[in-house]
Scaffold this motif. Sequence first.
Motif, PDB file in Angstrom:
ATOM      1  N   ARG A 103       0.827  -1.214   0.000  1.00  0.00           N
ATOM      2  CA  ARG A 103       0.000   0.000   0.000  1.00  0.00           C
ATOM      3  C   ARG A 103       0.859   1.262   0.000  1.00  0.00           C
ATOM      4  O   ARG A 103       0.515   2.247  -0.653  1.00  0.00           O
ATOM      5  N   ARG A 104       1.974   1.236   0.708  1.00  0.00           N
ATOM      6  CA  ARG A 104       2.895   2.388   0.681  1.00  0.00           C
ATOM      7  C   ARG A 104       3.432   2.638  -0.720  1.00  0.00           C
ATOM      8  O   ARG A 104       3.740   3.770  -1.085  1.00  0.00           O
ATOM      9  N   HIS A 105       3.548   1.593  -1.514  1.00  0.00           N
ATOM     10  CA  HIS A 105       3.997   1.721  -2.904  1.00  0.00           C
ATOM     11  C   HIS A 105       2.842   2.072  -3.850  1.00  0.00           C
ATOM     12  O   HIS A 105       3.080   2.265  -5.047  1.00  0.00           O
ATOM     13  N   GLY A 106       1.611   2.093  -3.352  1.00  0.00           N
ATOM     14  CA  GLY A 106       0.465   2.407  -4.203  1.00  0.00           C
ATOM     15  C   GLY A 106      -0.005   1.252  -5.058  1.00  0.00           C
ATOM     16  O   GLY A 106      -0.736   1.438  -6.035  1.00  0.00           O
ATOM     17  N   VAL A 107       0.367   0.041  -4.700  1.00  0.00           N
ATOM     18  CA  VAL A 107       0.031  -1.144  -5.490  1.00  0.00           C
ATOM     19  C   VAL A 107      -1.422  -1.557  -5.265  1.00  0.00           C
ATOM     20  O   VAL A 107      -1.879  -1.631  -4.129  1.00  0.00           O
ATOM     21  N   THR A 108      -2.129  -1.829  -6.365  1.00  0.00           N
ATOM     22  CA  THR A 108      -3.509  -2.317  -6.301  1.00  0.00           C
ATOM     23  C   THR A 108      -3.702  -3.636  -7.048  1.00  0.00           C
ATOM     24  O   THR A 108      -4.719  -4.297  -6.869  1.00  0.00           O
ATOM     25  N   THR A 109      -2.729  -4.004  -7.881  1.00  0.00           N
ATOM     26  CA  THR A 109      -2.810  -5.242  -8.662  1.00  0.00           C
ATOM     27  C   THR A 109      -1.584  -6.097  -8.382  1.00  0.00           C
ATOM     28  O   THR A 109      -0.459  -5.600  -8.416  1.00  0.00           O
ATOM     29  N   LEU A 110      -1.825  -7.384  -8.131  1.00  0.00           N
ATOM     30  CA  LEU A 110      -0.741  -8.328  -7.888  1.00  0.00           C
ATOM     31  C   LEU A 110      -0.739  -9.395  -8.972  1.00  0.00           C
ATOM     32  O   LEU A 110      -1.782  -9.969  -9.297  1.00  0.00           O
ATOM     33  N   VAL A 111       0.437  -9.653  -9.519  1.00  0.00           N
ATOM     34  CA  VAL A 111       0.638 -10.676 -10.546  1.00  0.00           C
ATOM     35  C   VAL A 111       1.465 -11.778  -9.898  1.00  0.00           C
ATOM     36  O   VAL A 111       2.553 -11.522  -9.376  1.00  0.00           O
ATOM     37  N   PHE A 112       0.957 -13.015  -9.943  1.00  0.00           N
ATOM     38  CA  PHE A 112       1.552 -14.112  -9.183  1.00  0.00           C
ATOM     39  C   PHE A 112       2.256 -15.150 -10.037  1.00  0.00           C
ATOM     40  O   PHE A 112       1.789 -15.523 -11.111  1.00  0.00           O
ATOM     41  N   GLY A 113       3.340 -15.675  -9.464  1.00  0.00           N
ATOM     42  CA  GLY A 113       4.038 -16.847  -9.957  1.00  0.00           C
ATOM     43  C   GLY A 113       4.716 -17.513  -8.774  1.00  0.00           C
ATOM     44  O   GLY A 113       4.809 -16.923  -7.698  1.00  0.00           O
ATOM     45  N   GLY A 114       5.191 -18.735  -8.956  1.00  0.00           N
ATOM     46  CA  GLY A 114       5.926 -19.395  -7.892  1.00  0.00           C
ATOM     47  C   GLY A 114       5.576 -20.852  -7.707  1.00  0.00           C
ATOM     48  O   GLY A 114       4.890 -21.466  -8.517  1.00  0.00           O
ATOM     49  N   ILE A 115       6.064 -21.389  -6.602  1.00  0.00           N
ATOM     50  CA  ILE A 115       5.918 -22.803  -6.269  1.00  0.00           C
ATOM     51  C   ILE A 115       5.476 -22.888  -4.809  1.00  0.00           C
ATOM     52  O   ILE A 115       6.069 -22.226  -3.957  1.00  0.00           O
ATOM     53  N   ALA A 116       4.530 -23.626  -4.502  1.00  0.00           N
ATOM     54  CA  ALA A 116       3.669 -24.468  -5.288  1.00  0.00           C
ATOM     55  C   ALA A 116       2.367 -23.722  -5.596  1.00  0.00           C
ATOM     56  O   ALA A 116       1.828 -23.001  -4.760  1.00  0.00           O
ATOM     57  N   THR A 117       1.876 -23.946  -6.797  1.00  0.00           N
ATOM     58  CA  THR A 117       0.683 -23.283  -7.296  1.00  0.00           C
ATOM     59  C   THR A 117      -0.438 -23.301  -6.268  1.00  0.00           C
ATOM     60  O   THR A 117      -1.033 -22.272  -5.955  1.00  0.00           O
ATOM     61  N   ASN A 118      -0.738 -24.483  -5.750  1.00  0.00           N
ATOM     62  CA  ASN A 118      -1.908 -24.679  -4.883  1.00  0.00           C
ATOM     63  C   ASN A 118      -1.622 -24.426  -3.408  1.00  0.00           C
ATOM     64  O   ASN A 118      -2.535 -24.477  -2.596  1.00  0.00           O
ATOM     65  N   LEU A 119      -0.392 -24.134  -3.057  1.00  0.00           N
ATOM     66  CA  LEU A 119      -0.053 -23.902  -1.654  1.00  0.00           C
ATOM     67  C   LEU A 119       0.360 -22.447  -1.443  1.00  0.00           C
ATOM     68  O   LEU A 119      -0.484 -21.599  -1.188  1.00  0.00           O
ATOM     69  N   GLY A 120       1.646 -22.138  -1.541  1.00  0.00           N
ATOM     70  CA  GLY A 120       2.117 -20.783  -1.282  1.00  0.00           C
ATOM     71  C   GLY A 120       1.504 -19.735  -2.182  1.00  0.00           C
ATOM     72  O   GLY A 120       1.122 -18.656  -1.721  1.00  0.00           O
TER      73      GLY A 120
END
Length: 179
Positions: A103-120
Motif C-alpha cells: 500500500r505504501r507503494h500504491g500497489v492495487t494489482t498483484l501478478v503471481f508466480g511461484g511454487i507451489a501453485t496450490n499452496l504458497g
Amino acid sequence: MTVPLALDAPRTALVLVDLMDRIVALPLEPRKGTEVLAVAEELAGTFRAAGALVVLVRVERPGVAEQPPGSALAHGLPREGDLEIVKRTVGGFQGTGLDDRLRRHGVTTLVFGGIATNLGVESTARAAGDLGYDLVFVEDAMAALTGAEHEASVRLDFPRLGTVVRAGDVRFTTGRAAD
C-alpha cells in the motif's frame, strides 16, 4: 487465443513465491522448477524495466535454529530495489507486513508466480483477494507437486479470484492514448 493484459506499472507488483533452490529442485508438474524459475526471472526483468515492484516471498521454518540448505532465494533472482518478504506460514501476508508495504507503494494489482501453485501461491493470493487487490496469475510461472494440484488451482480456483494468463500475455500500458 488470449488477449494481452495491459497493466499499470506504478500500481502493479509481481509476487513470486518460494523460488528457493530447495523448492525449485523438487519434482514438480506440469513443468520443472528450473522452467518456472526461468519464466519468473524473465517476468521480473520485464517488471523492473517497466518500473513495477518485484516482491520475492520465501519461507522460513519457524522454531528452528538453522534453515535447511537451499533456503535462500534462487541465486540471481533478487535485485536491488526488490522487496523481499520472509513468511513463516503457507501464505505471504500473515505476520509479514506485506500489505502495508504494498500500500505504501500504491500497489492495487498483484501478478503471481511461484511454487507451489496450490499452496504458497494460492494461499497468498486468497489473502490478497480478501484485502481487495486485483489478482493476475501467470500459469507458466507456476508448478505444483502434482499436475492435478496445479490444474485445480489454475482451471478452477484462480479464474474465480482473478485473471489467468501466460507470461507472454503480460504487458504494461504506456500511458498514451490508443492509436
